[in-house]
Write an enzyme that holds these catalytic residues in place. Structure first.
Site: not given
Length: 285
Positions: A224, A169, A137, A202, A102
């Site tokens: 961005d 950021k 992410k 950013e 698995r």
């Protein structure tokens, strides 16, 4: 990115935790009906199309579960596969093969999906000179696998985590009191801590690009949610002073247009957070 040694440590942690989670005090289904002395052989059957990934990881899983298992690799990571292909054979203790099954499948199905999507995005950028980057992410606990899959697919890794690169950021900038203050505080911190980390900053608009350029030592500017026109202007203004990266809602329909604006990199969370697992099976032979 992190060192190869640290990367291998991450893989070891993933394997140990996954086996702990899945096996617990024993694979009682196998223990109940398969003798401990039983030997068997299984094949990894491809039932889909795409880029195969996770073969090398599967070898590590089998080694962890039972060093006596023997793996014969037919198709290495990065191979374009189709329905009916056989990636490898594994032979040895039947109980050990089933114990590893698995984790091997879960990892390979997801890694192959990510590698396949990355390869597609790379093809969309062909001829532009722009490279595709992943992001943070990722699925908690298996980031190393997902970033490995991006590399197999031909993409490049952004920072691995919060500790191997500085990325200032919008929230960092706002909390620090502005772009210049954020950069100055960061450079002072790195000096005090004796750390050599690259700095990405950013920018939300062209004015912020201009302010970032007033500070020396920035490795890359992240543009961005810029439109195409402003991206071109920013790339022209930045020139050779530092690298450029576009991000923010970029899709397969828009990615090439952003690349044609001249950015060095495009980052996409979709490489890891929006994929459908490749259909693979481990079948006894």
């Amino acid at each position: 990115m992190i060192s190869e040694e640290q990367f291998q440590k991450e893989l070891s942690l993933i394997i140990a935790n996954a086996i702990r989670e899945d096996v617990g005090d024993g694979d009682h289904s196998s223990l109940a009906c398969i003798p401990a002395t039983a030997m068997g052989k299984a094949k990894l059957l491809v039932k889909d199309e795409g880029v195969l990934a996770g073969v090398a990881f599967a070898q590590q899983v089998f080694e962890y579960v039972d060093p006596q298992l023997k793996v014969e690799v037919l198709l290495p990571d990065g191979t374009l596969v189709k329905h009916g292909d056989i990636a490898f054979y594994v032979e040895g203790s039947s109980q050990s093969i089933l114990k590893a099954e698995r984790l091997v499948l879960n990892a390979m199905q997801r890694m192959s999906a990510i590698a396949t999507k990355t390869r597609y995005y790379v093809s969309l950028l062909e001829g532009t000179g722009t490279k595709i980057l992943d992001t943070r992410k990722t699925t908690p606990g298996i980031r190393a696998l997902e970033k490995w899959a991006v590399k197999i697919g031909g993409g490049e890794n952004h920072r691995f985590a919060l500790y191997d690169m500085i990325m200032l950021k919008d929230n960092h900038i706002d909390f620090a009191g502005g772009i210049t203050k954020a950069i100055q505080k960061t450079q002072q911190y790195l000096k005090e801590q004796n750390k050599d980390l690259k700095i990405i900053v950013e920018a939300r608009n062209l004015d912020e690009v201009e302010e970032i350029l007033q500070s020396k030592g920035v490795y890359r500017i992240l543009l961005d949610n810029f439109n195409y026109a402003d991206t071109r202007k920013a790339v022209q203004r930045i020139g050779e002073q530092c690298l450029t990266e576009s991000s923010g809602g970029i899709t397969e329909d828009t990615i090439r247009k952003y690349a044609e604006c001249g950015v060095d990199y495009i980052s996409s969370g979709a490489l890891t957070h929006s994929v459908y697992n490749m259909d693979l099976s481990l079948k006894a032979v």
